[in-house]
Design an enzyme around this catalytic site. Structure first.
Site, short mmCIF file in Angstrom:
data_model
loop_
_atom_site.label_atom_id
_atom_site.label_comp_id
_atom_site.label_asym_id
_atom_site.label_seq_id
_atom_site.Cartn_x
_atom_site.Cartn_y
_atom_site.Cartn_z
N LYS A 1 0.89 -1.18 0.00
CA LYS A 1 0.00 0.00 0.00
C LYS A 1 0.92 1.22 0.00
O LYS A 1 1.44 1.63 1.03
CB LYS A 1 -0.88 -0.02 1.26
CG LYS A 1 -2.23 0.65 1.09
CD LYS A 1 -2.17 2.12 0.78
CE LYS A 1 -1.86 2.97 1.98
NZ LYS A 1 -1.54 4.37 1.62
N GLU B 1 9.81 1.50 10.80
CA GLU B 1 10.82 2.55 10.60
C GLU B 1 10.06 3.87 10.73
O GLU B 1 9.26 4.21 9.86
CB GLU B 1 11.45 2.44 9.20
CG GLU B 1 12.13 1.11 8.93
CD GLU B 1 13.37 0.88 9.78
OE1 GLU B 1 13.86 1.84 10.40
OE2 GLU B 1 13.82 -0.27 9.84
N CYS C 1 13.69 11.27 6.97
CA CYS C 1 13.70 10.82 8.37
C CYS C 1 15.09 10.96 8.98
O CYS C 1 15.23 11.18 10.17
CB CYS C 1 13.24 9.37 8.43
SG CYS C 1 14.19 8.30 7.35
N GLU D 1 9.06 16.40 15.16
CA GLU D 1 9.56 16.25 13.79
C GLU D 1 8.81 17.24 12.89
O GLU D 1 7.61 17.14 12.72
CB GLU D 1 9.32 14.82 13.31
CG GLU D 1 9.99 14.52 11.98
CD GLU D 1 9.70 13.11 11.48
OE1 GLU D 1 8.55 12.64 11.62
OE2 GLU D 1 10.62 12.51 10.90
#
Ligand code: NAD
Length: 494
Positions: free
Chosen positions: A188, A264, A298, A396
């Site tokens: 997906k 992750e 990231c 973040e």
């Protein structure tokens, strides 16, 4: 690529991106679609099949059938890896087409997709095609007439859920090892970047991947195709890359069917520059680490800590470089920073810029670049004067905004690096080997770079500590995630 801008080579009709189920492109059960928006123009460039729980069910059934009855898990690892190599070759043969698709979908500069994402996606297949056949299984002998062998078997149907920032790069990073180990897959992709996964399906057909081995369902996450995948009883594992909050939701959804999970997740990377560092290397790398892919990485060095003795000098040189970053059309080869992925993401980044402007000092950038049209263009921003407790330094942001803070001692630098809930990556710049060793053992992160950033050997474990992830990918770590250990014990008549 032949000229500075490749836009002229594009067919500007709306593309139709469908699911790929059981070896066929399909509109999906509800025949509903959504639009994929080009981040640099704000205009739709494709209609995309909107995946439902029924489409996930169809894809899982196709994958299950291919696993139970098809040739894929029964082929030798070498035969499977030959198909992986063909996929790599076919991606490279269409490298320009893939790169343009990735840049149109995600807003990243064509130089990054052409020189970075797409060759790396091909390399993910080449790497696992070379690496998987050398995976060693273990055997133990307890007595002369007794042997115990530990074998690895494929899991079955593996669910893969991927983000938009490195779309094909991260999808293939999961697909290649999952396929090498004999699994079948339902992928997906992120709703904002469906395009290169669709091209990959075309390539898989040409490479001779048997029907049902790779299935792709386009669509959304919570309440949509993504969530349905995490709840499906016939899916044995979920490998997920994305936000930490999504990881939590997936963990809950997947718990009912006890799936194997690999996560992750987000990061808030520290970049620490000591006064004895080679500043000629450290400064340009710090700029790349903060602003590559519009800061949407990231592993970004999204917090820069500089020893006070060189703080003024480093801040000045960083700002000088950041002011020169060329923001513009992602399809222009000269562009260094393209558009942010989506309007709502840009607005989220702008809300952090507002915090930075209120609590700290903005040294450059931080503005919407409306002169570039309707796209999601922001000028790269550098801030000083923020406190470590600020949301700007704790959360973040995933955008082109770099805070710089001074420090006075090694202990302080390490404490600053460890001050967030994240623990994905960090860079440390110094010439003092003892200090580098102390810092690399004391910083709680899955990846530590010494006098560099983004260097990778795909055999090493990749992943985060704390809220940045669970499990590791890369080399044997990926092969072990995408397989199940089994012990078979033998007794012989002597
Ligand atoms: P996201 O979590 O919003 O979405 C990622 C994927 O999960 C998408 O395909 C989405 O549709 C799907 N999804 C969302 N909610 C879901 C649900 N409830 N159930 C199942 N699927 C669901 O992340 P994003 O915004 O696409 O990506 C950015 C994030 O990814 C950042 O936090 C970044 O740090 C992280 N990231 C981490 C790594 C790493 O290796 N650690 C690499 C790249 C990106």
């Amino acid at each position: 690529m032949s000229n500075a801008t490749v836009a002229s080579s594009l067919n500007l009709d709306l593309k139709k991106i469908e699911h790929f189920i059981g070896g066929k492109f399909k509109a999906g059960s509800g025949k509903e679609t959504f639009e994929s928006i080009n981040p640099s123009t704000g205009k739709a460039h494709a209609t995309v099949a909107l995946g439902t729980a029924d489409d996930i069910d169809a894809a899982v059934n196709a994958a299950r059938h291919a696993f139970e009855k098809g040739p894929w898990p029964r082929m030798s690892v070498r035969e499977r890896c030959n198909v992986l190599r063909k996929i790599a070759d076919l991606i490279l043969a269409r490298r320009e087409e893939f790169a343009i698709a990735e840049s149109i979908d995600s807003g990243k500069p064509i130089s990054e997709s052409f020189d970075g994402d797409i060759p790396r996606s091909a390399f993910n297949f080449q790497f696992f095609a070379d690496f998987a056949p050398s995976y060693v299984e273990e055997a133990f002998s307890t007595a002369e007439n007794e042997r115990h062998i530990a074998v690895r078997e494929p899991l079955g149907v593996c669910g893969l859920i991927t983000p938009w920032n490195l779309p094909l790069y991260l999808a293939t990073w999961k697909i290649a090892p999952a396929l090498a180990m004999g699994n079948t897959i339902v992928l997906k992709p992120a709703e904002w970047t469906p395009y290169t996964a669709y091209l990959l399906a075309q390539v898989a057909v040409l490479a001779g991947l048997p029907d049902g081995v790779l299935n792709i369902v386009q669509g959304f996450g919570a309440g949509g195709a993504g969530e349905a995948l995490t709840r499906h009883p016939d899916v044995r594992s979920i490998s997920f890359t994305g936000e930490t909050s999504t990881g939590r939701a997936i963990m809950q959804a997947a718990s009912a069917t006890m799936k194997k999970l690999s996560f992750e997740l987000g990061g808030k990377g520290a970049n620490i520059i000591f006064a004895d560092a080679d500043l000629n290397e450290a400064i340009p790398t710090a700029v790349r680490a903060a602003f590559r892919n519009q800061g949407q990485i990231c592993l970004a060095g999204s917090r820069l800590f500089v020893e006070r003795k060189v703080y003024e000098e480093v801040v000045e040189k960083i700002v000088e470089r950041v002011r020169k970053i060329k923001v513009g059309d992602p399809l222009d080869k000269e562009t260094e920073m393209g558009a942010l992925i989506a309007r709502e993401h840009m607005e989220k980044v702008q809300s952090y810029l507002a915090i930075g402007k209120k609590e700290g000092h903005l040294l450059c950038g931080g503005e919407r670049l409306t002169a570039l049209g309707d796209g999601n263009f922001l000028s790269p921003a550098v801030f000083t004067g923020l406190e470590i407790e600020s949301r700007f330094l704790q959360e973040e942001i995933f955008g082109p905004a770099l805070p710089i803070l001074p420090f006075d001692s090694e202990e302080e630098a390490i404490a600053l690096a460890n001050s967030t809930p994240y623990g994905l990556s960090a860079s440390v710049w110094s010439q003092d080997i003892d200090r580098l060793h102390r810092a690399s053992t004391q910083i709680r992160a899955g990846l530590i770079w010494i006098n560099t950033w983004f260097a990778r050997d795909l055999r090493t474990p990749f992943g985060g500590q704390k809220s940045s992830g669970m499990g590791r990918e890369g080399g044997r770590y990926s092969l072990e995630f995408f397989s199940e250990a089994k012990t078979i014990s033998y007794k012989y008549r002597m």
